[in-house]
Design a protein around this motif. Sequence first.
Motif, PDB file in Angstrom:
ATOM      1  N   ALA A  33       3.634  42.534  31.066  1.00 50.15           N
ATOM      2  CA  ALA A  33       4.256  41.206  31.119  1.00 50.15           C
ATOM      3  C   ALA A  33       3.272  40.055  30.948  1.00 50.15           C
ATOM      4  O   ALA A  33       3.593  38.918  31.307  1.00 50.15           O
ATOM      5  N   ALA A  34       2.102  40.308  30.386  1.00 50.93           N
ATOM      6  CA  ALA A  34       1.164  39.195  30.171  1.00 50.93           C
ATOM      7  C   ALA A  34       1.779  38.126  29.277  1.00 50.93           C
ATOM      8  O   ALA A  34       1.582  36.923  29.504  1.00 50.93           O
ATOM      9  N   GLY A  82       3.656  35.247  30.609  1.00 54.12           N
ATOM     10  CA  GLY A  82       2.846  34.133  31.101  1.00 54.12           C
ATOM     11  C   GLY A  82       2.336  33.247  29.981  1.00 54.12           C
ATOM     12  O   GLY A  82       1.369  32.510  30.158  1.00 54.12           O
ATOM     13  N   ASP A 116       4.563  45.739  34.550  1.00 52.19           N
ATOM     14  CA  ASP A 116       3.242  45.360  35.058  1.00 52.19           C
ATOM     15  C   ASP A 116       2.979  43.880  34.838  1.00 52.19           C
ATOM     16  O   ASP A 116       3.242  43.339  33.759  1.00 52.19           O
ATOM     17  N   THR A 117       2.436  43.225  35.870  1.00 53.53           N
ATOM     18  CA  THR A 117       2.138  41.798  35.783  1.00 53.53           C
ATOM     19  C   THR A 117       0.867  41.514  36.577  1.00 53.53           C
ATOM     20  O   THR A 117       0.175  42.427  37.023  1.00 53.53           O
ATOM     21  N   TYR A 161      -1.878  36.086  34.763  1.00 54.18           N
ATOM     22  CA  TYR A 161      -1.080  35.880  33.561  1.00 54.18           C
ATOM     23  C   TYR A 161      -0.251  34.599  33.672  1.00 54.18           C
ATOM     24  O   TYR A 161       0.790  34.549  34.309  1.00 54.18           O
ATOM     25  N   SER A 169       4.004  34.635  34.764  1.00 57.67           N
ATOM     26  CA  SER A 169       4.492  35.978  34.450  1.00 57.67           C
ATOM     27  C   SER A 169       5.174  36.611  35.656  1.00 57.67           C
ATOM     28  O   SER A 169       6.259  37.201  35.522  1.00 57.67           O
ATOM     29  N   GLU A 170       4.569  36.503  36.828  1.00 62.54           N
ATOM     30  CA  GLU A 170       5.189  37.078  38.019  1.00 62.54           C
ATOM     31  C   GLU A 170       6.532  36.423  38.316  1.00 62.54           C
ATOM     32  O   GLU A 170       7.509  37.112  38.638  1.00 62.54           O
ATOM     33  N   LEU A 217       9.096  37.584  35.660  1.00 64.75           N
ATOM     34  CA  LEU A 217       9.455  38.989  35.826  1.00 64.75           C
ATOM     35  C   LEU A 217      10.334  39.176  37.051  1.00 64.75           C
ATOM     36  O   LEU A 217      11.351  39.888  37.002  1.00 64.75           O
ATOM     37  N   THR A 256       1.347  44.769  40.311  1.00 64.37           N
ATOM     38  CA  THR A 256       0.636  43.512  40.127  1.00 64.37           C
ATOM     39  C   THR A 256      -0.814  43.750  40.513  1.00 64.37           C
ATOM     40  O   THR A 256      -1.227  44.887  40.764  1.00 64.37           O
ATOM     41  N   SER A 312       1.828  36.972  45.578  1.00 65.09           N
ATOM     42  CA  SER A 312       2.526  37.682  44.512  1.00 65.09           C
ATOM     43  C   SER A 312       3.927  38.086  44.945  1.00 65.09           C
ATOM     44  O   SER A 312       4.880  37.985  44.154  1.00 65.09           O
ATOM     45  N   LEU A 348       7.236  37.043  42.967  1.00 66.37           N
ATOM     46  CA  LEU A 348       8.093  38.103  42.441  1.00 66.37           C
ATOM     47  C   LEU A 348       9.451  38.155  43.141  1.00 66.37           C
ATOM     48  O   LEU A 348      10.393  38.763  42.633  1.00 66.37           O
TER      49      LEU A 348
END
Length: 329
Positions: A20-21, A24, A51-52, A56, A61-62, A65, A81, A126, A130
Amino acid sequence: MRYKELGHSGVAVTDLAFGAAALGNLFTPVGDDEAAAAVDAAWNVGIRYFDTAPHYGLGLSERRLGAALARRPRGEYTVSTKVGRLLEPLAEATGDDLAQGFAVPATHRRVWDFSADGVLRSVEASLERLGLDAVDIVYLHDPDDHLDQALREAYPALERLRSEGVVGAIGAGMNQAEALTRFVRDTDVDAVLLAGRYTLLDQKALTDLLPAAAERGVSVVIGGVFNSGLLADPRPGATFDYAEAPADLLERALELKAATERHGVPLRAAALRFPFGHPAVASVLVGARSAAHIRDAAAMLDHPVPGPLWRELLTTGRMPAGTPTPHGD
């Protein structure tokens, strides 16, 4: 999608994972709707591992996602993460974050921190971004220049979080195999995430990391199978590890493309399938910024790759002798 357990953690991942970069705004902006559509497409093709990292897009990104997965049953997907960079807010945004690779306002600054307290603060932040109560996997993120502190302070903190159930599996993620081998040999990690060093063009991980992981029952997640673009579309100007590919590498990539196409296989399909020849590899992580990108990756992974192709690559020296290859379809 097939599932595999990471080490002995009980945490399962699909063979194809969503990186998931790009959510971001990696290099260029991605709209909110486009980001959500990419996650939806990943879900629709059966991907259940995402994945994050805070790095990112300074947390973007977090957040994206988490929002995209919020309506999904929590027990049906796995999220990883990372820790090692804390995000500290700035009094005001000072330009953009493109120097770090992300097209977002520079609202925060990254602070390297592999202390035990830094790990706890990073995981807490995080989880908030998330929208989760627990995270399935946490990796130490790029501890290359902080290896001693990461092993001495950050890793034990992750062990405690795992024992408390806040984290299901722990590991380290890097762009080099040598230091990851140390984590595999000297700690009780469940998995390591290796980017760019186990591909059709670069098999450095075969020297020590992959044999050590197989011996100790540690799973390996492979990222960067296209080496940042060269193995997706080899042509003049294509990038290898985010810089223009040298002429010799471009020539090798074009030779690989010609070989795969003689067998009716797109180079992307062979690049995605190659890592699964090693028994320690649990999943391949593919970055995607659109629904089309992730659907293409799923189709490429599902594309038959015949045994004669792998044999040709070995007998012609395009891969080192003894390199393990997937079973032919």
